[in-house]
Structure formats: structure tokens, C-alpha cells
Scaffold this active site. Sequence first.
Site, PDB file in Angstrom:
ATOM      1  N   GLY A   1      39.934   0.682 -25.487  1.00 38.90           N
ATOM      2  CA  GLY A   1      40.023   1.056 -24.072  1.00 38.90           C
ATOM      3  C   GLY A   1      41.078   2.139 -23.949  1.00 38.90           C
ATOM      4  O   GLY A   1      42.275   1.843 -23.847  1.00 38.90           O
ATOM      5  N   SER A   2      40.659   3.391 -23.997  1.00 35.11           N
ATOM      6  CA  SER A   2      41.617   4.490 -24.142  1.00 35.11           C
ATOM      7  C   SER A   2      42.512   4.660 -22.917  1.00 35.11           C
ATOM      8  O   SER A   2      43.655   5.113 -23.047  1.00 35.11           O
ATOM      9  CB  SER A   2      40.887   5.797 -24.460  1.00 35.11           C
ATOM     10  N   ASN A   3      42.035   4.296 -21.729  1.00 32.49           N
ATOM     11  CA  ASN A   3      42.871   4.455 -20.532  1.00 32.49           C
ATOM     12  C   ASN A   3      44.103   3.551 -20.584  1.00 32.49           C
ATOM     13  O   ASN A   3      45.240   4.010 -20.445  1.00 32.49           O
ATOM     14  CB  ASN A   3      42.063   4.146 -19.271  1.00 32.49           C
ATOM     15  N   ASP A   4      43.896   2.244 -20.769  1.00 33.67           N
ATOM     16  CA  ASP A   4      45.027   1.322 -20.818  1.00 33.67           C
ATOM     17  C   ASP A   4      45.893   1.575 -22.040  1.00 33.67           C
ATOM     18  O   ASP A   4      47.124   1.506 -21.964  1.00 33.67           O
ATOM     19  CB  ASP A   4      44.540  -0.130 -20.808  1.00 33.67           C
TER      20      ASP A   4
ATOM     21  N   HIS B   1       0.822  -1.211   0.000  1.00 35.18           N
ATOM     22  CA  HIS B   1       0.000   0.000   0.000  1.00 35.18           C
ATOM     23  C   HIS B   1       0.856   1.260   0.000  1.00 35.18           C
ATOM     24  O   HIS B   1       0.613   2.207  -0.752  1.00 35.18           O
ATOM     25  CB  HIS B   1      -0.939  -0.001   1.214  1.00 35.18           C
TER      26      HIS B   1
ATOM     27  N   ARG C   1      31.944  -7.156 -20.906  1.00 37.94           N
ATOM     28  CA  ARG C   1      33.368  -7.476 -20.834  1.00 37.94           C
ATOM     29  C   ARG C   1      33.586  -8.515 -19.743  1.00 37.94           C
ATOM     30  O   ARG C   1      33.185  -8.303 -18.601  1.00 37.94           O
ATOM     31  CB  ARG C   1      34.171  -6.207 -20.515  1.00 37.94           C
TER      32      ARG C   1
ATOM     33  N   CYS D   1      35.134   2.792 -25.519  1.00 35.17           N
ATOM     34  CA  CYS D   1      34.321   2.751 -24.289  1.00 35.17           C
ATOM     35  C   CYS D   1      35.060   3.456 -23.150  1.00 35.17           C
ATOM     36  O   CYS D   1      35.376   2.862 -22.131  1.00 35.17           O
ATOM     37  CB  CYS D   1      33.975   1.316 -23.910  1.00 35.17           C
TER      38      CYS D   1
ATOM     39  N   GLU E   1      43.403  -2.327 -26.301  1.00 38.49           N
ATOM     40  CA  GLU E   1      43.948  -1.484 -25.236  1.00 38.49           C
ATOM     41  C   GLU E   1      45.444  -1.719 -25.001  1.00 38.49           C
ATOM     42  O   GLU E   1      46.013  -1.215 -24.030  1.00 38.49           O
ATOM     43  CB  GLU E   1      43.169  -1.726 -23.935  1.00 38.49           C
TER      44      GLU E   1
END
Length: 792
Positions: free
Chosen positions: A694-697, A413, A571, A744, A673
Amino acid sequence: MSQFIKWFNEITIQDIAMVGGKNASLGEMVRELGSAGIRVPNGFAITTDAYWHFVRSNHLEDIIRDSLNDLNGSRVRSAILNAQIPADLQTSILEAYRQLGMEYGENTDVAVRSSASAEDLPGASFAGQQETYLNIQGNSSLLESTRRCFASLFTDRAISYRKHMGYDHLEVALSVGVQKMVRSDRSAAGVMFSIDTETGFSDVVLINASYGLGENVVQGSVNPDEYYVFKPTLKSGSRPILQKLLGAKELKMIYDSGGGKAVKNISTSLEERKHFAISDEDILQLARWACIIEDHYSAKNNRATPMDMEWAKDGISGELFIVQARPETVQSLKLTNVLESYKIKKRGEVLITGKSVGEKIASGKVRIIHDAHELEQLQLGEILVTEKTDPDWEPAMKKAAAIITNRGGRTCHAAIVSRELGLPGVVGTLRGTELLATSQMVTVSCAEGDEGYVYAGEIPFSIEKIELDQLPKSKTAIMMNIANPGEAFRLSKIPNDGVGLVRLEFIISDHIKIHPMALVHYQQLKLGAVKTEIDQLTEGYEDKTQFFVERLAESVAMIAAAFYPKEVIVRMSDFKSNEYANLIGGSEFEAKEENPMIGFRGASRYYNDRYRAGFALECQAMLKVRQSMGLSNLVLMVPFCRTTDEAHKVMQEFSKNGLERGKQGLKIYMMCEIPSNVILAEEFAEIFDGFSIGSNDLTQLILGVDRDSEILSSLFDERNPAVKKMIAEVIHTCKKRGIKIGICGQAPSDYPEFAEFLVENGIDSMSLNPDSVLKTKLHLSQINHKAKARQV
């Protein structure tokens, strides 16, 4: 049979004026859906003609009119309860009851339910406004319950609601439904919706279940089990139970054998609480019925008509029944072209959590209310905190800024009223009245997924309104990175082209918490404390590894279903060894590495004996999502794959575990990556269906910069010419080979010029955090506009 009685098989949904919303719907299902397998317990309706005959025979019209001018419901109720049911009406009711007894047994047990002529209409639910009486047996009890139902048309809550909705009190009549009881006191019962009640996501059935009679679930007296089933693949023959959440189910309502009461509540056993109230087969059967009922009413109304249904399982026959069905009256009426997004700016101290109702946030002072007599203390804008709410409380609840209850699930309710009033609600907190205090300032947040949070103090938050039909379209697909399965239904409303990244490690750490190898080798674990912790989390699972498989499958399935049939790219796990060690039991299975960032992670784990069995569990979960649940939009992605030889080994592991690339349309992508992924892109393209950058790695490995180093942070930049050159090169290679290439990472939303660079080089998709999607969409439309202008 007289004008006062109509059997369910004589009624259709067109007869609301004669038998009220509940009875009309029961008749409709008996007549129209019995052939489709829908089981409805038999019964009859005492018509609105009977109600008016009762009112006029006892000269109650003037009392009703005069009393309601002063909103004095108690005077009307007293007059009705002291009035006599006319002899001809008594005869009709008891003759019908005798006939029902010929089918089910003399003095059979029935539910006696109020069914008002203005209830269960689109736009007015009248939830819980009138009374229901259960396990009524014998002539005198039936007549008394009928009179009490008539009187319940004039409860304070019903009067208040009719006034709020603009209904004339003297134009609303009451019918009474008399329906054979389902012996769910020996089994289970509950509520289900053919739509997600919180987000309005229309492709799921939400089922709540608890032991005993279903009234406890409706009233919010228990924290029920919660199950989600995905409608599109259910209809094509799959078994898509997306999620099963175990509720506490503290009480069950059963028949009372003495003391003058028809039913009573007793505590459930610890063993009962550890298990789901119904089986997977029951869940799927109920969901199929929900689809049939929704499709029927949608066709009847010539528009989508999500339904709110009550069900019960007979503990003697083992059969399932639908005992009520009505249109859902909140989500189905919301405008869909405006997205209203609430967002906490800074999280604070969490005081308590529960199930979230709605998607809003509100701050205010707490008001603890223990019973209805204290409701007058509730001030406008306060946060109502209580054990559970009751329909009598509804007029006072309009003052609240938010509602918090100890008990109840998303269909109780308090939840229904919260949605109708547009208030954030956190239900089933268990200890809200104990841990919070009157006058304490708190912030209630229902904007963070399926879990609702109560924060200490006044926490800043923002509200953004976006007109969805004004958003431009871009050539580059804009996908989302999703971390929390509980937010997937809500986030799917944001214009998108699918999900470009689901990180399994986020799900494992938040929703499973146990190292998979600790479950594989549970019997050999050395630390007793670890075993104890695992036992608590995996309660009810004899095979501990199935806890991992089912939890992982359910979490991924919620996301895959939310965005179906668009691509959802998952992933596979990419914990570093130090992160794996932090999982429960992880320290026994992880080596200490000097540099975990470039150590035993990603693809290298999947075929190694140290983790192969853990990867097999991940594969089992993905197989369940794709095959058992039918979510074929699920795409798998391999992270940190250093060499083509390693890629082949991983593909062999996938195949061994039933996930063969190309079989039943399965696509397997690779994270791009590592510099070797770019240099050997032609060779990797022979093995995988697509790449996601994977642009960071990739940046840290091209520039030789630890991305977590504060000292070197000024050197870490995806816009560096060396990084951009390699990204442009791999995009060009993929275009030449005709395979998908996306990215990503956050760089495109953080740096507009980087997004422009990606578009100019022909990237297929960008996958971003949800809060960046709309901003990036707008930016890309400007880029496309500039490009067209240059061409001119």
C-alpha cells in the site's frame, strides 16, 4: 390430427417454417428437455398452413399486397377480423382444444400466442411484434383470439420492423400457439436470460420476477425484482445467488371474474412489495433450467446460444414452468474484439436515476410522451421520456437519442428495444415524467454501472475504442482495483489478471450505509431517529445483522464472479474511526481520536471487543461467498497490521469465524503499508500467503508526512529514495521466500519511471484503477522491449 394442428410433442426447432419460432421452441423443449426436468405446459400449434388456408379461403392476398404497397396495415387488419375461419379449420382447432380439455378440464384456460415464421431467429427478435391473449376459455373465445392473432401480423409495428429487417411481408406467415395457462395470477412470473443483458457477460443468469401473470414484466408495466445467479458454480452444486434486488412490483395481472375481460391489473399490497416474489429455491431452479436450455441450444447450433426465456409459477400446484424460450439477439451478436468505453468527464447535477440499459451516454432535449398519439411530436435526437413503451411505439423510438421510463426492469420492452437500437436507456425511474420537462437539456449516462443517471444539461463525455487482440502481454500481472460491484461485469472485459484490491469500506458506505455494530446492538440503540433510518433500509429483515451479511456478500460475489476463476483480493474493512462514525448509528460506537490515520483502524479492530462482532459479520459474508456460492477465487487481505502478535490474533478471529488459512484453498494476504511490515517481512511471511504494498500509507509513515496534508503535499512522493529502498527490500524478501508480492496503488500508472523500478525489482503484480490498466499494459510492454534490447 390434420395438417392445421401440431401438438407440441410433434414439433422440433426444425419446424419454424411450419409453426413459427415460439411454437418450434416449445416443441423442442417438450420433446428434448422433459427428461431433464424442464416443465412446459402442454398445448398445440395452429400451423402456417392453417394461416395460408385462412388467407386464401377469404381471398385476402390481393388486399394484403395492395395495402402494404401503401403500408396501410389497418385495412389488412380490418379485412382479417371480418373474415371467416373456414369450417374445416374451425373443426381442427376445436377438436384439439377438446383434447386439451381432456387433460386439464373442459373449457380449460389457455394462452393464445402469435408465433411468426420469421421470429426468434438469431439477429431478429421481433420482440412483442404480434399479440398474445391470456385466460381464453371456450370455443368462441378461442376462435376469435386466433383471428386476432392472424390480424396482428399486420400491426404498424410489425410492418415497420419487417421492413427495417428486410423481410418480405408476403413471405412471413403466422402460426398460433394454444397453451395451457399457468396460474401465476396466484403466484409470480417473469423473464430470464442466460446472459447479462447489459454487458454481455455470459456466466450469469438474469431473472426478473413480479407477482401475477408475466405479461406485466414483458411489457414493462412494473419494476420487477432482479436476481443474478452464477452459472459455473451453480453447475458444480453451489448456491450462487450473486444478487437480489427488490423491485416495487406495483401491479399484478390476475384473472378477471367479470366485465367481459379475461385479465385485469390490480395494485399489490404494501406487504407484497416488501418481499421478493419468489424464494431462493425457485431462483436456483430457474437458473438451472436456464443452463440446461442454453446448453441444449448451444449443442444444437454448434455455437454458444444465450437464451431469452419466460417462466411462470403456478399458485395452485406450486410448480415452476417455462412458457417460452428464444435466442437472445443483442449481446450474443456483438463483436468481442473491440472494447468501446464511454466515460463521463465531469459529473453534474443528478435529476433522476433508474436501472441502466446498455453502456452508452447521450445528450439531448427531453420529450415527454404520455401516449401513442403524441409520438409524432418526438424529434430526431430527443430523449424520449414516458411511463412505459409499447411495441406500437417502435417505429418512433428509432428517432430517440435515449429512452427514459417510469416503469420497467432490464427485460421490459423499452430495455429490449434500447439494446437493439444501441441507445442508452434508464428504466424504472418511477418519476421521470414528473421530474423532467419537455425541451429540458439532459445527459443520460449508462456508463457508470447498474445504476443509470440523468444529469442536468449537456455533460462532456469521451468514447474510446480499443482493439483487444492488439494489446501486448506483459510478464508482470496487471490487476484492477474495483470499487463498484455494478461495474464489475463490464470491467471484466478489459484485459486483466484479476482484481488486486476490493475495498470493503467502499461497499459498506455505498451499499449498506449502516455501522455493523449498530445492527449487532440494534435493540440497545439510544437514538430513535437512527432506529427509524435503519428500519427503512433493512425492511424485511427480522435479524438486522443479516442485512449487513447478505448485502456485503452479494456485492463481493458480483466482483468475484465477474473475474472468476482469476484471483479477487478483498481487503477487510479499513475505515478510520471518524469515517466509521459517519455511518448510520456509527457515532454511538466510535471514539473521537486526534489522529485517526494512525489510530484504531485495520487489524487492530478485528480482535478488539469494540468491533469484534462487526468483524464476525464481515467474515460471515466472505464465508458465504466462498462456500455457499462456490467462489473459491476470493482471497482475503488484512490491512494495517502493525505487529506479528496482532497478525496471530487476527488469524485466530478468522478461524473462529470459519475462515481458516489453507482450508479449502483459502489464501490470506497482508497489506504491506507500515515500516514494521518491511523490517519484519520474514516473520510476517510465516503468517500470510502474500503481500500487497500500500504505497500511500507506506510513503506517509516512512517520510512522516500526512498524506492528506495540503501544506506538506510537495513532500509526499512514492519515488523518494527511502520509500523505494524499502519497497525493493520487501520485494527481495518475498522473492527469497517464494510468496506473492504486488502493489495496489496508482503510483505505477502516475509515474512511468516508478513502474519501471517495480518491474526491475521483480514485482509480481500491479493493481490499478480500471482507467489506467490499458495505459500501464502498453507502458510495461515498452519496458520489457527496452530490457530485451539491452540484453542483446
